[in-house]
Design a protein around this motif. Structure first.
Motif, short mmCIF file in Angstrom:
data_model
loop_
_atom_site.label_atom_id
_atom_site.label_comp_id
_atom_site.label_asym_id
_atom_site.label_seq_id
_atom_site.Cartn_x
_atom_site.Cartn_y
_atom_site.Cartn_z
N LYS A 1 44.20 38.33 39.51
CA LYS A 1 44.53 37.59 38.37
C LYS A 1 43.19 36.68 38.16
CE LYS A 1 49.45 37.81 37.59
NZ LYS A 1 50.69 37.16 37.36
N GLY A 2 42.70 36.51 36.99
CA GLY A 2 41.43 35.32 36.93
C GLY A 2 41.23 35.34 35.38
N GLU A 3 40.00 34.85 35.24
CA GLU A 3 39.51 34.41 33.93
C GLU A 3 38.06 35.22 33.57
OE1 GLU A 3 39.06 30.54 32.52
OE2 GLU A 3 41.13 29.78 32.83
N TRP A 4 38.44 36.49 33.00
CA TRP A 4 37.16 37.28 32.74
C TRP A 4 37.35 37.74 31.14
CZ3 TRP A 4 40.25 38.53 37.10
CH2 TRP A 4 39.83 38.28 38.22
N ASP A 5 36.27 38.37 30.42
CA ASP A 5 36.45 39.27 29.38
C ASP A 5 37.02 40.51 29.59
OD1 ASP A 5 35.83 40.51 26.95
OD2 ASP A 5 34.21 39.13 26.54
N LYS A 6 38.30 40.42 29.09
CA LYS A 6 39.06 41.69 29.17
C LYS A 6 38.42 42.90 28.52
CE LYS A 6 43.69 43.60 27.84
NZ LYS A 6 44.93 43.48 27.21
N ALA A 7 37.77 42.69 27.33
CA ALA A 7 37.07 44.03 26.66
C ALA A 7 35.96 44.46 27.41
CB ALA A 7 36.71 43.56 25.35
N ARG A 8 35.18 43.46 27.96
CA ARG A 8 33.93 43.85 28.65
C ARG A 8 34.44 44.40 29.93
NH1 ARG A 8 29.88 44.28 25.35
NH2 ARG A 8 29.52 42.19 23.92
N ILE A 9 35.21 44.00 30.71
CA ILE A 9 35.86 44.61 31.99
C ILE A 9 36.36 45.96 31.59
CG2 ILE A 9 37.49 44.63 33.96
CD1 ILE A 9 35.59 42.15 34.11
N GLY A 10 36.92 45.90 30.54
CA GLY A 10 37.33 47.55 30.14
C GLY A 10 35.95 48.32 30.05
N ILE B 1 33.64 36.41 26.58
CA ILE B 1 34.73 35.62 26.19
C ILE B 1 35.85 35.48 27.16
CG2 ILE B 1 36.51 34.93 24.39
CD1 ILE B 1 34.72 36.59 22.29
N ARG B 2 35.73 34.38 28.02
CA ARG B 2 36.69 34.43 29.01
C ARG B 2 38.04 34.15 28.74
NH1 ARG B 2 34.29 34.21 34.25
NH2 ARG B 2 32.46 34.30 34.50
N ALA B 3 39.11 34.45 29.10
CA ALA B 3 40.28 34.37 29.12
C ALA B 3 41.24 34.67 30.29
CB ALA B 3 40.95 34.82 27.85
N PRO B 4 42.42 34.21 30.42
CA PRO B 4 43.04 34.58 31.60
C PRO B 4 43.70 36.12 31.56
CG PRO B 4 43.87 32.31 30.88
CD PRO B 4 42.84 32.86 29.94
N MET B 5 43.47 36.85 32.51
CA MET B 5 43.78 38.24 32.39
C MET B 5 44.32 38.57 34.01
SD MET B 5 40.28 40.37 32.25
CE MET B 5 40.85 41.52 33.12
N ASP B 6 44.81 39.87 33.76
CA ASP B 6 45.25 40.64 35.05
C ASP B 6 44.33 41.78 35.05
OD1 ASP B 6 46.22 42.00 37.17
OD2 ASP B 6 48.47 41.56 36.46
N MET B 7 43.55 41.89 35.99
CA MET B 7 42.62 43.00 36.30
C MET B 7 43.34 44.36 36.62
SD MET B 7 38.64 43.24 37.79
CE MET B 7 38.27 41.74 37.13
N ASP B 8 44.57 44.11 37.22
CA ASP B 8 45.34 45.22 37.48
C ASP B 8 45.75 46.04 36.24
OD1 ASP B 8 47.29 46.59 39.93
OD2 ASP B 8 48.65 45.96 37.95
N PHE B 9 46.39 45.05 35.39
CA PHE B 9 46.80 45.72 34.13
C PHE B 9 45.60 46.51 33.47
CE2 PHE B 9 47.44 45.32 29.60
CZ PHE B 9 48.64 45.93 29.30
N VAL B 10 44.45 45.76 33.43
CA VAL B 10 43.26 46.52 32.58
C VAL B 10 42.90 47.76 33.28
CG1 VAL B 10 41.01 46.16 31.85
CG2 VAL B 10 42.71 44.13 31.52
N SER B 11 42.73 47.52 34.47
CA SER B 11 42.44 48.79 35.31
C SER B 11 43.28 50.11 35.26
CB SER B 11 42.19 48.74 36.79
OG SER B 11 43.34 48.14 37.43
#
Length: 404
Positions: free
Chosen positions: A287-296, A252-262
């Motif tokens: 920043k981009g559109e990815w699945d935040k939970a899956r990146i986690g 499920i893609r949504a705008p997110m910040d991979m810096d914050f998630v990492s």
């Protein structure tokens, strides 16, 4: 070799390998193989049944009809296949599994499904075709003591037909087994989640009540932590089941910040492994559109894998770098290197790689976590690879495109 034998060999070879349709000579003696099989189906089926009855314990309680399952249809296919015209190109295509299907389910596939349901293992099913091949050739050779060019062609076509039926049965059998395993794992994983949630909630309620002594508090925390680990395993099994069914992992893609998630994930892993040093470096546009939970999940799996298989005194280095068209995430650790021959199965589910550490080989569990990690990366349109050596350590690198 006599002159007549040489001529027969040359003639047979020309027909087998030429581009023209095969039009075999009329037999000089005996009966053509296809005609023989058609005329002697009852006897061949009887020998098939007799052999199948020896395949115990599955055959112990089976009726004669069940033991003869689809043999008449299989023989009918063989007869039709032998009699059908075939060029050398079509012969090559068939040998490579490229023969066009004429129905949704073949007799060989149905036979495989019924043998699986009847408790036959794959070796027993394969042995049926081996026995059928030997039985037909034995019976036919008794009735056809002298072969001509037509008989050689028929025999070749017979072997092709048996091989095709065998390939269809084995393929269908293995597909059914894989489907059954995945279905079982899916049902098991799904049904386990409800009682696990109840256990977890009960443990949390006990901790919140306050009317427990110190020993009870410790035990309740152990119940809660163990339940969380089991829940994570169950979730992994569900993801594996989804991936194995061919639908891929849901993203499920949504705008997110991979810096914050990492940063969030690294903080969590530091809390989970307080004795380990986990370093994080981020740079560029993340920043981009990815699945935040899956990146986690990717970060958690890769860092957890690094913690488990790195030297305890070494640090784990997490790097997240934003590039023009993608974000590159890498996790590096110093530890026993992964052998190059293991790279090919590194991301396969439920596999292990073994590395050597002096006189004590270490079995590295590279099962569900890395398999799921790759599926998540691929579902985002990205790639993941690994580099490992004694000098440079081990680095997993995942690339997530900004746009797919």
């Amino acid at each position: 070799m006599g002159e007549s034998a040489k001529n027969l060999f040359k003639k047979s070879a020309a027909v087998l390998h030429g581009q023209e349709k095969q039009q075999p000579d009329s037999p000089q003696q005996g009966i053509r193989l296809a005609d023989f099989i058609h005329a002697n189906t009852k006897q061949i089926a009887s020998e098939w049944e007799s052999f199948a009855r020896t395949l115990t314990p599955a055959a112990n309680d089976m009726t004669p009809l069940a033991l003869r399952d689809h043999i008449q249809e299989i023989l009918a296919f063989i007869v039709s296949d032998i009699n059908s015209p075939e060029t050398s190109l079509e012969q090559i295509q068939k040998s490579q599994g490229g023969k066009e299907r004429t129905s949704a389910s073949t007799a060989a596939e149905t036979h495989a499904a019924l043998r699986l349901a009847g408790g036959f293992n794959i070796d027993q099913m394969v042995s049926e075709y081996r026995a059928l091949r030997a039985s037909v050739i034995k019976l036919w050779s008794r009735a056809n003591t002298q072969m001509n060019s037509a008989d050689i062609i028929d025999l070749t076509r017979f072997h092709e037909s048996i091989d095709q039926e065998l390939a269809e049965s084995v393929s269908h059998y293995t597909q059914k087994v894989s489907y059954s395993k995945d279905l079982f794992m899916g049902i098991l994983s799904h049904d386990l989640r409800s009682p696990l949630n109840v256990i977890s909630m009960s443990a949390q309620m006990l901790l919140g009540m306050g009317a427990v002594n110190e020993r009870q508090t410790v035990l309740t925390k152990q119940i809660s932590e163990s339940t969380s680990r089991i829940t994570a395993i169950v979730n992994d099994l569900l993801d594996v089941t989804r991936a194995r069914f061919g639908s891929g992992l849901p993203v499920i893609r949504a705008p997110m910040d991979m810096d914050f998630v990492s940063r969030q994930l690294v903080d969590e892993m530091r809390a989970a492994y307080p004795t380990r040093t986990i370093l994080l470096e981020t740079s560029g546009d993340l920043k981009g559109e990815w699945d935040k939970a899956r990146i986690g999940q990717v970060l958690s799996n890769l860092i957890g894998n690094a913690v488990q298989y790195s030297f305890k005194e070494s640090s784990i280095d997490v790097t997240v770098k934003g590039e023009l068209e993608e974000v590159v995430l890498s996790v590096h650790n110093q530890g026993v290197p992964i052998p190059p021959e293991k790279f090919g199965t590194l991301f396969a589910s439920l596999t292990r790689a073994v590395t050597d550490e002096g006189d004590h080989p270490m079995e590295v569990n590279l099962g569900l976590g890395l398999y799921i990690t790759e599926e998540i990366v691929v579902s985002h349109g990205g790639t993941i690879d690994v580099a490992s050596s004694e000098k440079d350590g081990t680095t997993f690198t995942a690339r997530f495109p900004r746009l797919v």
